[in-house]
Each structure stands twice: as structure tokens, then as C-alpha cells.
Design an enzyme around this catalytic site. Structure first.
Site, PDB file in Angstrom:
ATOM      1  N   GLU A  69       0.844  -1.201   0.000  1.00 14.32           N
ATOM      2  CA  GLU A  69       0.000   0.000   0.000  1.00 14.32           C
ATOM      3  C   GLU A  69       0.875   1.246   0.000  1.00 14.32           C
ATOM      4  OE1 GLU A  69      -2.290   0.849   3.516  1.00 14.32           O
ATOM      5  OE2 GLU A  69      -3.338   2.486   2.521  1.00 14.32           O
ATOM      6  N   ARG A  95       4.558  30.435 -22.346  1.00 19.45           N
ATOM      7  CA  ARG A  95       4.163  31.692 -21.686  1.00 19.45           C
ATOM      8  C   ARG A  95       5.277  32.751 -21.823  1.00 19.45           C
ATOM      9  NH1 ARG A  95       0.730  35.513 -19.740  1.00 19.45           N
ATOM     10  NH2 ARG A  95       1.387  36.316 -17.701  1.00 19.45           N
ATOM     11  N   GLN A 106      16.855  31.947 -16.121  1.00 23.74           N
ATOM     12  CA  GLN A 106      17.752  30.939 -15.537  1.00 23.74           C
ATOM     13  C   GLN A 106      17.084  30.262 -14.331  1.00 23.74           C
ATOM     14  OE1 GLN A 106      21.221  31.927 -13.026  1.00 23.74           O
ATOM     15  NE2 GLN A 106      22.467  31.008 -14.645  1.00 23.74           N
ATOM     16  N   ASN A 193       3.427  10.822   7.386  1.00 22.95           N
ATOM     17  CA  ASN A 193       4.875  10.733   7.178  1.00 22.95           C
ATOM     18  C   ASN A 193       5.644  10.742   8.506  1.00 22.95           C
ATOM     19  OD1 ASN A 193       4.301  10.507   4.533  1.00 22.95           O
ATOM     20  ND2 ASN A 193       5.360  12.366   3.855  1.00 22.95           N
ATOM     21  N   GLU A 194       5.013  11.308   9.550  1.00 20.10           N
ATOM     22  CA  GLU A 194       5.659  11.239  10.869  1.00 20.10           C
ATOM     23  C   GLU A 194       5.682   9.780  11.347  1.00 20.10           C
ATOM     24  OE1 GLU A 194       3.192  13.517  10.130  1.00 20.10           O
ATOM     25  OE2 GLU A 194       4.695  15.085   9.804  1.00 20.10           O
TER      26      GLU A 194
HETATM   27  C1  LIG Z   1      -8.754  11.284   1.700  1.00 21.23           C
HETATM   28  C2  LIG Z   1      -8.456  10.260   2.743  1.00 21.23           C
HETATM   29  C3  LIG Z   1      -8.597   8.930   2.445  1.00 21.23           C
HETATM   30  C4  LIG Z   1      -8.329   7.962   3.409  1.00 21.23           C
HETATM   31  N1  LIG Z   1      -8.487   6.660   3.084  1.00 21.23           N
HETATM   32  C5  LIG Z   1      -8.309   5.725   4.027  1.00 21.23           C
HETATM   33  C6  LIG Z   1      -8.566   4.359   3.749  1.00 21.23           C
HETATM   34  O1  LIG Z   1      -8.924   4.009   2.616  1.00 21.23           O
HETATM   35  N2  LIG Z   1      -8.399   3.445   4.723  1.00 21.23           N
HETATM   36  C7  LIG Z   1      -8.008   3.805   5.974  1.00 21.23           C
HETATM   37  O2  LIG Z   1      -7.875   2.954   6.843  1.00 21.23           O
HETATM   38  N3  LIG Z   1      -7.750   5.094   6.283  1.00 21.23           N
HETATM   39  C8  LIG Z   1      -7.903   6.056   5.354  1.00 21.23           C
HETATM   40  N4  LIG Z   1      -7.665   7.368   5.660  1.00 21.23           N
HETATM   41  C9  LIG Z   1      -7.264   7.711   7.029  1.00 21.23           C
HETATM   42  C10 LIG Z   1      -5.778   8.059   7.110  1.00 21.23           C
HETATM   43  O3  LIG Z   1      -4.978   6.913   6.961  1.00 21.23           O
HETATM   44  C11 LIG Z   1      -5.530   8.787   8.432  1.00 21.23           C
HETATM   45  O4  LIG Z   1      -6.163  10.062   8.357  1.00 21.23           O
HETATM   46  C12 LIG Z   1      -4.053   8.938   8.725  1.00 21.23           C
HETATM   47  O5  LIG Z   1      -3.438   7.686   8.985  1.00 21.23           O
HETATM   48  C13 LIG Z   1      -3.777   9.858   9.918  1.00 21.23           C
HETATM   49  O6  LIG Z   1      -4.533   9.469  11.024  1.00 21.23           O
HETATM   50  P1  LIG Z   1      -5.418  10.557  11.761  1.00 21.23           P
HETATM   51  O7  LIG Z   1      -6.244  11.268  10.747  1.00 21.23           O
HETATM   52  O8  LIG Z   1      -6.097   9.869  12.876  1.00 21.23           O
HETATM   53  O9  LIG Z   1      -4.361  11.611  12.301  1.00 21.23           O
HETATM   54  P2  LIG Z   1      -3.795  11.716  13.777  1.00 21.23           P
HETATM   55  O10 LIG Z   1      -3.272  10.384  14.194  1.00 21.23           O
HETATM   56  O11 LIG Z   1      -4.764  12.424  14.649  1.00 21.23           O
HETATM   57  O12 LIG Z   1      -2.525  12.661  13.519  1.00 21.23           O
HETATM   58  C14 LIG Z   1      -2.518  14.071  13.731  1.00 21.23           C
HETATM   59  C15 LIG Z   1      -1.061  14.529  13.689  1.00 21.23           C
HETATM   60  O13 LIG Z   1      -0.342  13.921  14.760  1.00 21.23           O
HETATM   61  C16 LIG Z   1       0.787  13.256  14.262  1.00 21.23           C
HETATM   62  N5  LIG Z   1       1.058  12.060  15.045  1.00 21.23           N
HETATM   63  C17 LIG Z   1       0.177  11.100  15.417  1.00 21.23           C
HETATM   64  N6  LIG Z   1       0.811  10.130  16.086  1.00 21.23           N
HETATM   65  C18 LIG Z   1       2.114  10.488  16.146  1.00 21.23           C
HETATM   66  C19 LIG Z   1       3.285   9.893  16.695  1.00 21.23           C
HETATM   67  N7  LIG Z   1       3.241   8.700  17.337  1.00 21.23           N
HETATM   68  N8  LIG Z   1       4.448  10.547  16.553  1.00 21.23           N
HETATM   69  C20 LIG Z   1       4.511  11.724  15.916  1.00 21.23           C
HETATM   70  N9  LIG Z   1       3.456  12.337  15.373  1.00 21.23           N
HETATM   71  C21 LIG Z   1       2.271  11.723  15.479  1.00 21.23           C
HETATM   72  C22 LIG Z   1       0.438  12.891  12.838  1.00 21.23           C
HETATM   73  O14 LIG Z   1       1.602  12.659  12.064  1.00 21.23           O
HETATM   74  C23 LIG Z   1      -0.329  14.113  12.400  1.00 21.23           C
HETATM   75  O15 LIG Z   1       0.569  15.125  11.999  1.00 21.23           O
HETATM   76  C24 LIG Z   1      -7.903   8.353   4.710  1.00 21.23           C
HETATM   77  C25 LIG Z   1      -7.733   9.707   5.002  1.00 21.23           C
HETATM   78  C26 LIG Z   1      -8.011  10.664   4.035  1.00 21.23           C
HETATM   79  C27 LIG Z   1      -7.825  12.125   4.390  1.00 21.23           C
END
Ligand SMILES: Cc1cc2nc3c(=O)[nH]c(=O)nc-3n(C[C@H](O)[C@H](O)[C@H](O)COP(=O)(O)OP(=O)(O)OC[C@H]3O[C@@H](n4cnc5c(N)ncnc54)[C@H](O)[C@@H]3O)c2cc1C
Length: 209
Positions: A69, A95, A106, A193-194
Site C-alpha cells: 500500500e 508563456r 535561468q 509521514n511522521e
Molecule cells: C482522503 C483520505 C482517504 C483515506 N483513506 C483511508 C482508507 O482508505 N483506509 C483507511 O484505513 N484510512 C484512510 N484514511 C485515514 C488516514 O490513513 C488517516 O487520516 C491517517 O493515517 C492519519 O490518522 P489521523 O487522521 O487519525 O491523524 P492523527 O493520528 O490524529 O494525527 C494528527 C497529527 O499527529 C501526528 N502524530 C500522530 N501520532 C504520532 C506519533 N506517534 N508521533 C509523531 N506524530 C504523530 C500525525 O503525524 C499528524 O501530523 C484516509 C484519510 C483521508 C484524508
């Protein structure tokens, strides 16, 4: 996933099953062709035949698919970044400002040369990951490196390309604008990415939480 006596299992929940409801379509910044919505489950009865991957195997199934994935996100990132560069080369040659093509400055040429170099480097890494996934040897940390680095690069490329489009880069009629909006979520979904950096650092024996 549902937690049972033997652990987490994957269940196929189908449209129309009592207790399963979809929320309204969410309004997203980009990826507007995808109908993303919340899903609600309230005591849904699922037939035994809808068990996917074996009882208690849900977490393992998800973990097994994670590297692929994440690599798919990296592949999409490199392809989108290359498309953006190609559109920008074409646009800046066409353009004219102050009597010359934007591509003649450049700054434009060096910027596009830098971006193309980075995308080429990313492509070589992604190709290597594809070779590994084809022989079931792509590990989670390497896939996480590809996901984080390529999606960061994609967003950087989009931002620089929008800049080279000038005001037209902010208008929905140009594909670069849509690509810019679509790119942002690549750094969030599939694990942020975190979290990718957590995975990589743990594989380096750096502990963490
Ligand atoms: C358009 C879209 C499609 C999606 N599709 C799917 C899908 O098909 N299936 C699915 O399962 N999910 C899906 N998601 C969910 C997506 O995987 C999550 O939104 C994502 O993994 C982040 O989780 P969260 O939103 O709970 O963020 P949070 O966990 O609340 O994170 C908030 C912030 O805190 C940081 N953070 C959290 N934990 C830590 C840590 N331990 N250390 C450092 N920083 C941290 C994060 O990096 C982020 O910057 C989708 C999301 C979107 C927006």
C-alpha cells in the site's frame, strides 16, 4: 476489523446489511473523484461466509499488505510529480513575459532541472522497491522510506510548479492546480509521514514509544 476471542478478524460488510450506514459524502481539499464518507456500524449481523483471510488473522492480513500500500502511494507520487514537471516545461516554454518565455529565465531552467533530478532519483528508488515487492522482499521500513520521501517530494514539486505557472497555477482550469490539491493528502493517508519516520527509526533500533 472485529475483536474476537482469537484476535482481530476482517469482515466483509455489504451495502444494505441492517445496522450498516454510510454518512454524507465528505468535502475534501482534493481527490474529488473519490467518494470518501464516514461509515457507521451498529450491531451489524455478518454471515460467517463474509469472514476474510481467516479468523483472528485480520491484523496479520493488514500488516502484510502495508508495504505494498505504501509503495503504491510512492509510485503515484513519482508519476504525479513527473506529470507536473512535464506540464510546467510545456507551459513555461509557451508563456511569454517581458518579451521572453518564462522558460528562458535561468531560475526557471535551474528549478526544473533540480526537480527533474530529484524525481529521477525517486524513480530509481521506487523501481528498486518494485523489484523487491515482486519477490516478496519489500520490508515495512523500506516501503515507509519510499512513501514518506516520495510524497514529500511530490508536494515540493507541485508547489514549485504552481509557482512557475504564476496566477494561472491557482486556477482550477489548469491541471497543475488540481494536482497540487490532490498531492497534499499523500503525506497523510497510508500512515502519516511522521509515523513513517517512527517505523524507519524503530527498524534502525532507535526505540521510541
Ligand atoms: C482522503 C483520505 C482517504 C483515506 N483513506 C483511508 C482508507 O482508505 N483506509 C483507511 O484505513 N484510512 C484512510 N484514511 C485515514 C488516514 O490513513 C488517516 O487520516 C491517517 O493515517 C492519519 O490518522 P489521523 O487522521 O487519525 O491523524 P492523527 O493520528 O490524529 O494525527 C494528527 C497529527 O499527529 C501526528 N502524530 C500522530 N501520532 C504520532 C506519533 N506517534 N508521533 C509523531 N506524530 C504523530 C500525525 O503525524 C499528524 O501530523 C484516509 C484519510 C483521508 C484524508
Amino acid at each position: 476489523p472485529s475483536a474476537g476471542a482469537k484476535g482481530t478478524s476482517l469482515l466483509l460488510v455489504e451495502r444494505g446489511m441492517p445496522g450498516f450506514e454510510k454518512g454524507k459524502r465528505l468535502k475534501k481539499l482534493g481527490m474529488k473523484a473519490q467518494d470518501t464518507s464516514e461509515l457507521f456500524f451498529d450491531n451489524v449481523k455478518v454471515p460467517a461466509g463474509n469472514l476474510l483471510g481467516g479468523e483472528g488473522k485480520g491484523f496479520i492480513c493488514l500488516m502484510e499488505q502495508l508495504p505494498w500500500e505504501r509503495l503504491q502511494i510512492a509510485i503515484g507520487a513519482v508519476a504525479a510529480a513527473q506529470a507536473a514537471i512535464d506540464w510546467t516545461v510545456e507551459y513555461t516554454k509557451d508563456r511569454k513575459v517581458f518579451g521572453q518565455a518564462v522558460a528562458a529565465f535561468q531560475n526557471t531552467r535551474y528549478k526544473l532541472a533540480e526537480l527533474q533530478t530529484e524525481v529521477q532519483v525517486a524513480r530509481v528508488f521506487v523501481d528498486k522497491c518494485c523489484e523487491l515487492v515482486n519477490v516478496d522482499k519489500l520490508d515495512t521500513a523500506t516501503a515507509s522510506m519510499a512513501k514518506y520521501w516520495c510524497s514529500d517530494l511530490q508536494c515540493k514539486v507541485m508547489d514549485e510548479c504552481v509557482q512557475l505557472f504564476g496566477g494561472y497555477g491557482y486556477m482550477w482550469e489548469y491541471p497543475i492546480t488540481r494536482a497540487y490539491a490532490d498531492a497534499r493528502v499523500q503525506r497523510i493517508y497510508g500512515g502519516t509521514n511522521e509515523i513513517m519516520k517512527e517505523v524507519i527509526s524503530r527498524a534502525m533500533g532507535l526505540g521510541g514509544r
